[in-house]
Design a protein around this motif. Structure first.
Motif, PDB file in Angstrom:
ATOM      1  N   THR A 378       0.887  -1.338   0.323  1.00 63.17           N
ATOM      2  CA  THR A 378       0.135  -0.093   0.049  1.00 63.17           C
ATOM      3  C   THR A 378       0.532   1.028   0.157  1.00 63.17           C
ATOM      4  O   THR A 378       2.053   1.528   0.477  1.00 63.17           O
ATOM      5  CB  THR A 378      -0.660   0.325   1.051  1.00 63.17           C
ATOM      6  N   GLN A 379       0.707   1.937  -0.164  1.00 66.41           N
ATOM      7  CA  GLN A 379       1.137   4.294  -0.539  1.00 66.41           C
ATOM      8  C   GLN A 379       0.506   4.651   0.951  1.00 66.41           C
ATOM      9  O   GLN A 379      -0.601   4.891   1.271  1.00 66.41           O
ATOM     10  CB  GLN A 379       0.631   4.350  -1.895  1.00 66.41           C
ATOM     11  N   VAL A 380       1.862   5.027   1.747  1.00 65.00           N
ATOM     12  CA  VAL A 380       1.536   5.698   2.999  1.00 65.00           C
ATOM     13  C   VAL A 380       1.582   7.018   2.747  1.00 65.00           C
ATOM     14  O   VAL A 380       0.810   7.496   4.211  1.00 65.00           O
ATOM     15  CB  VAL A 380       2.160   4.475   4.251  1.00 65.00           C
ATOM     16  N   GLU A 381       2.255   7.210   2.027  1.00 67.24           N
ATOM     17  CA  GLU A 381       2.938   9.032   2.019  1.00 67.24           C
ATOM     18  C   GLU A 381       3.144   9.200   0.743  1.00 67.24           C
ATOM     19  O   GLU A 381       3.108   9.102  -0.550  1.00 67.24           O
ATOM     20  CB  GLU A 381       3.586   9.181   2.473  1.00 67.24           C
ATOM     21  N   THR A 382       2.663  10.425   0.303  1.00 73.52           N
ATOM     22  CA  THR A 382       3.130  11.152  -1.409  1.00 73.52           C
ATOM     23  C   THR A 382       3.763  12.498  -0.550  1.00 73.52           C
ATOM     24  O   THR A 382       3.843  12.736   0.237  1.00 73.52           O
ATOM     25  CB  THR A 382       2.362  11.685  -1.547  1.00 73.52           C
ATOM     26  N   ALA A 383       4.509  12.846  -1.480  1.00 68.36           N
ATOM     27  CA  ALA A 383       5.684  13.768  -2.050  1.00 68.36           C
ATOM     28  C   ALA A 383       6.707  13.452  -1.104  1.00 68.36           C
ATOM     29  O   ALA A 383       6.813  14.259   0.231  1.00 68.36           O
ATOM     30  CB  ALA A 383       4.287  14.894  -1.412  1.00 68.36           C
ATOM     31  N   PRO A 384       7.566  12.237  -0.842  1.00 70.64           N
ATOM     32  CA  PRO A 384       7.381  11.710  -2.241  1.00 70.64           C
ATOM     33  C   PRO A 384       6.714  10.071  -2.073  1.00 70.64           C
ATOM     34  O   PRO A 384       6.049  10.315  -0.676  1.00 70.64           O
ATOM     35  CB  PRO A 384       9.115  11.520  -2.192  1.00 70.64           C
ATOM     36  N   PRO A 385       6.345   9.790  -3.267  1.00 69.93           N
ATOM     37  CA  PRO A 385       5.700   8.588  -2.977  1.00 69.93           C
ATOM     38  C   PRO A 385       6.059   7.437  -1.965  1.00 69.93           C
ATOM     39  O   PRO A 385       7.122   7.218  -2.289  1.00 69.93           O
ATOM     40  CB  PRO A 385       5.195   8.233  -3.879  1.00 69.93           C
ATOM     41  N   THR A 386       5.639   7.236  -0.597  1.00 66.19           N
ATOM     42  CA  THR A 386       6.599   6.247   0.149  1.00 66.19           C
ATOM     43  C   THR A 386       5.357   4.777   0.046  1.00 66.19           C
ATOM     44  O   THR A 386       3.838   4.680  -0.140  1.00 66.19           O
ATOM     45  CB  THR A 386       7.328   7.155   1.280  1.00 66.19           C
ATOM     46  N   PHE A 387       5.763   3.738  -0.331  1.00 63.74           N
ATOM     47  CA  PHE A 387       5.144   2.956  -0.045  1.00 63.74           C
ATOM     48  C   PHE A 387       5.603   1.545   0.757  1.00 63.74           C
ATOM     49  O   PHE A 387       6.810   1.571   1.149  1.00 63.74           O
ATOM     50  CB  PHE A 387       5.318   1.621  -1.971  1.00 63.74           C
ATOM     51  N   ALA A 388       4.587   0.809   1.668  1.00 64.28           N
ATOM     52  CA  ALA A 388       4.843  -0.445   2.601  1.00 64.28           C
ATOM     53  C   ALA A 388       4.133  -1.283   1.991  1.00 64.28           C
ATOM     54  O   ALA A 388       3.395  -1.608   1.393  1.00 64.28           O
ATOM     55  CB  ALA A 388       3.739   0.386   3.931  1.00 64.28           C
ATOM     56  N   ILE A 389       5.864  -2.540   2.323  1.00 68.37           N
ATOM     57  CA  ILE A 389       5.295  -3.888   2.036  1.00 68.37           C
ATOM     58  C   ILE A 389       5.006  -4.743   2.954  1.00 68.37           C
ATOM     59  O   ILE A 389       6.153  -4.313   4.014  1.00 68.37           O
ATOM     60  CB  ILE A 389       6.273  -4.367   0.498  1.00 68.37           C
ATOM     61  N   PHE A 390       4.470  -5.837   3.596  1.00 71.03           N
ATOM     62  CA  PHE A 390       4.008  -6.345   4.575  1.00 71.03           C
ATOM     63  C   PHE A 390       4.621  -7.582   4.227  1.00 71.03           C
ATOM     64  O   PHE A 390       4.615  -7.915   3.224  1.00 71.03           O
ATOM     65  CB  PHE A 390       2.529  -6.552   5.132  1.00 71.03           C
ATOM     66  N   CYS A 391       5.431  -7.790   4.708  1.00 71.35           N
ATOM     67  CA  CYS A 391       6.242  -9.221   4.744  1.00 71.35           C
ATOM     68  C   CYS A 391       6.261 -10.284   6.020  1.00 71.35           C
ATOM     69  O   CYS A 391       6.169  -9.679   7.537  1.00 71.35           O
ATOM     70  CB  CYS A 391       7.982  -9.655   4.122  1.00 71.35           C
ATOM     71  N   ASN A 392       6.870 -11.263   5.597  1.00 72.60           N
ATOM     72  CA  ASN A 392       6.953 -12.025   6.932  1.00 72.60           C
ATOM     73  C   ASN A 392       8.458 -11.710   7.448  1.00 72.60           C
ATOM     74  O   ASN A 392       9.021 -12.015   9.125  1.00 72.60           O
ATOM     75  CB  ASN A 392       7.367 -13.106   6.456  1.00 72.60           C
ATOM     76  N   ARG A 393       9.193 -11.436   6.952  1.00 74.04           N
ATOM     77  CA  ARG A 393      10.806 -11.417   7.286  1.00 74.04           C
ATOM     78  C   ARG A 393      11.528  -9.901   6.553  1.00 74.04           C
ATOM     79  O   ARG A 393      11.699 -10.153   5.598  1.00 74.04           O
ATOM     80  CB  ARG A 393      11.763 -12.632   7.566  1.00 74.04           C
ATOM     81  N   GLU A 394      11.489  -9.372   6.928  1.00 74.89           N
ATOM     82  CA  GLU A 394      12.341  -7.709   6.980  1.00 74.89           C
ATOM     83  C   GLU A 394      12.987  -8.329   6.399  1.00 74.89           C
ATOM     84  O   GLU A 394      14.714  -7.403   5.523  1.00 74.89           O
ATOM     85  CB  GLU A 394      11.677  -6.743   7.313  1.00 74.89           C
ATOM     86  N   ASP A 395      14.505  -8.634   7.691  1.00 75.68           N
ATOM     87  CA  ASP A 395      15.872  -9.286   6.902  1.00 75.68           C
ATOM     88  C   ASP A 395      15.850 -10.118   6.097  1.00 75.68           C
ATOM     89  O   ASP A 395      17.039  -9.852   5.484  1.00 75.68           O
ATOM     90  CB  ASP A 395      16.243  -9.990   8.345  1.00 75.68           C
ATOM     91  N   TYR A 396      14.855 -10.553   5.642  1.00 71.98           N
ATOM     92  CA  TYR A 396      15.462 -11.435   4.027  1.00 71.98           C
ATOM     93  C   TYR A 396      15.397 -10.986   3.032  1.00 71.98           C
ATOM     94  O   TYR A 396      15.976 -11.193   1.837  1.00 71.98           O
ATOM     95  CB  TYR A 396      13.901 -12.214   4.396  1.00 71.98           C
TER      96      TYR A 396
END
Length: 513
Positions: A378-396
């Motif tokens: 999903t997109q969480v912010e604009t100016a600049p466009p900021t996207f968030a991805i939900f995952c199982n392990r972010e250190d992967y």
């Protein structure tokens, strides 16, 4: 909008008074004269009135900039309803003060005389000499200690009409010119606005402070910011402060025009571009003075620019000439295009459809047999466009895979030339080491059941006297792996052997019999 100009000879405290009235440090202030050259605008609110203050350079300075500074001061006086004439009575009236007074009388504007640097009531005796200028009662003011400002603004309000102008709700687009000294930033601003708003000279370092210019074009409001040339190593305190002001202008801007010369480019331009890009602002490379390149060397020069600017190849490029007004409209069109992308928002459903496509194009990272799983985007912010991805392990997440996703976002979502930020959100609470702990628990044998003592058995039988007999409690078998090898072999030998059923024979084997 009401306009009030601040004028006076050099080094009487005009910029200090300007900063005090607008409530922030907008203008460069120094102890020596000649710091301010261009007319600088600032907005203040007083008693529900929106007032534009204009700080001008020191008049009758006697140097090479005297004529240019007077022209900018006359431009500032054209739309002003009142003029604040700043004097330093502790030094006495000089010939320059009388020259400025005669010049103000010819203009015919309402003049308010203030005596600056009057820090105490004991210094009011200096005001007697100022009556001889013929502008009425002088006001004692101290810009450094904020003394007498209310009396000054009450006097200013007497010359301002009622404020019946509606303030527009649409915020203007702020675009800043940045670059090294003497690359043509001020010339491009004058060519774009079709005016001589800022001072232009062949000498590098002409602009010493950031100058905001409000401009309307095709129903859209703009604020064009002309910044001082940024050097690699500032030589004076003024250049150091000017560089800080340029960095502040970058942070406050929406779009950045990085102005370079076609025959002069180096690592300094790349650092400026990275500075703007890291702040989340879209960058447009403006190659100025393109008319100086010979026709037979255009392709070679453009190829060389592409090689040297490979590090910022994401930034669009516009070739311009401020003198011939070549490429001016392309600059503005590219800036508005990037601004719309910078403020754009992509629907969540479309993002997740593209996420499925990206998962099929590139294999996800694998760590010790475990794959990175991405559930939602999903997109969480604009100016600049900021996207968030939900995952199982972010250190992967690896750097190469994140770069692949960033490139896909720019190309597939039509965000080319715009800085994009990507955040990883781990789904559910996770503590480092949980996977290893779960693996150890699955391999660890379960503890043996506790043995019941004889005394406990007697107490249980005595408490159950006279009650109906209950079924004997089942003895829990020891967990697998706790008995010895010998007992396990004995149990296997004592168990009855099961006869295997005879396997049906095929037709060929029966025919052979």
């Amino acid at each position: 909008m009401h306009k009030v100009s601040i004028v006076g000879r050099p080094n009487v405290g005009k910029s200090s008074l300007f900063n005090r009235l607008v409530g922030r440090r907008e203008a460069v202030v120094a102890d020596f004269p000649g710091v301010t050259r261009d007319a600088k605008e600032g907005t203040m609110l007083y008693q529900n009135h929106r007032i534009t203050l204009i700080d001008t350079g020191g008049l009758w300075s006697g140097d090479e900039w005297e004529q240019a500074i007077r022209e900018k001061a006359e431009w500032a006086m054209e739309g002003s309803q009142a003029v604040i004439f700043v004097l330093d009575p502790r030094e006495g009236l000089s010939a320059a003060d009388y020259e400025v007074a005669d010049w103000l009388r010819r203009l015919g504007k309402p003049v308010i005389v203030i005596a600056n640097k009057i820090d105490s009531i004991l210094h009011n005796s200096y005001l007697a000499e100022l009556w001889g200028l013929g502008f009425g009662e002088p006001l004692p003011v101290s810009a450094e200690h904020a003394r007498g400002l209310d009396d000054l603004m009450d006097r200013v309000m007497e010359y301002l009409p009622e404020d019946d102008e509606d303030i527009p709700d649409i915020a203007p687009i702020r675009i800043s010119f940045i670059g090294r000294p003497n690359v043509g930033k001020s010339s491009l601003l004058n060519a774009l606005t079709q005016s001589d708003r800022v001072i232009v000279a062949d000498q590098p370092g002409t602009t010493r402070d950031s100058v905001d210019v409000e401009w309307d074009y095709a129903g859209q409001r703009f604020v064009l910011v002309d910044t001082a040339g940024i050097r690699k190593r500032p030589e004076t305190a003024i250049e150091d402060f000017a560089m800080q002001r340029s960095q502040t202008a970058i942070e406050r801007s929406d779009v950045i025009w990085l102005v370079i010369n076609a025959d002069e480019i180096g690592d300094h331009e790349l650092k400026l571009a990275n500075l703007a890009y890291e702040s989340g602002k879209p960058v447009i490379v403006v190659v100025n003075k393109w008319d100086l390149v010979p026709d037979d060397q255009l392709k070679h020069t453009e190829k060389e620019l592409n090689r040297q600017l490979f590090h910022i190849q994401y930034a669009p490029r516009v070739f311009t000439s401020a003198i011939h007004e070549y490429g001016i409209h392309e600059m503005l069109a590219e800036a508005m295009k990037l601004y719309d992308k910078w403020k754009a928002r992509v629907p969540t459903a479309e993002l997740n459809r593209w996420l499925g496509v990206w998962l099929m194009k590139q294999r996800v990272p694998n760590f010790q047999g475990r794959n990175l799983r991405m559930y939602f985007m999903t997109q969480v912010e604009t100016a600049p466009p900021t996207f968030a991805i939900f995952c199982n392990r972010e250190d992967y997440v690896t750097r190469s895979y994140e770069g692949f996703l960033m490139n896909r976002i720019r190309e597939d979502l039509d965000l080319a030339g715009v800085p994009v930020k990507l955040k990883w959100k781990q789904k559910g609470a996770y503590v480092k080491g949980d996977d290893e702990e779960d693996t150890k628990k699955s391999k660890r044998p379960a503890p043996a059941p506790a043995q019941t003592s004889a005394a406990q058995v007697n107490v249980t039988q005595a408490s159950g006297a006279g009650k109906p007999a209950q079924e004997p409690a089942k003895v829990a078998k020891p967990p697998r792996g706790t008995e010895s090898r010998k007992s396990r072999a004995e149990r296997k030998a004592a168990a009855p052997k099961k006869e295997r059923p005879e396997r049906p024979r095929s037709a060929r084997s029966r025919a052979n019999d």
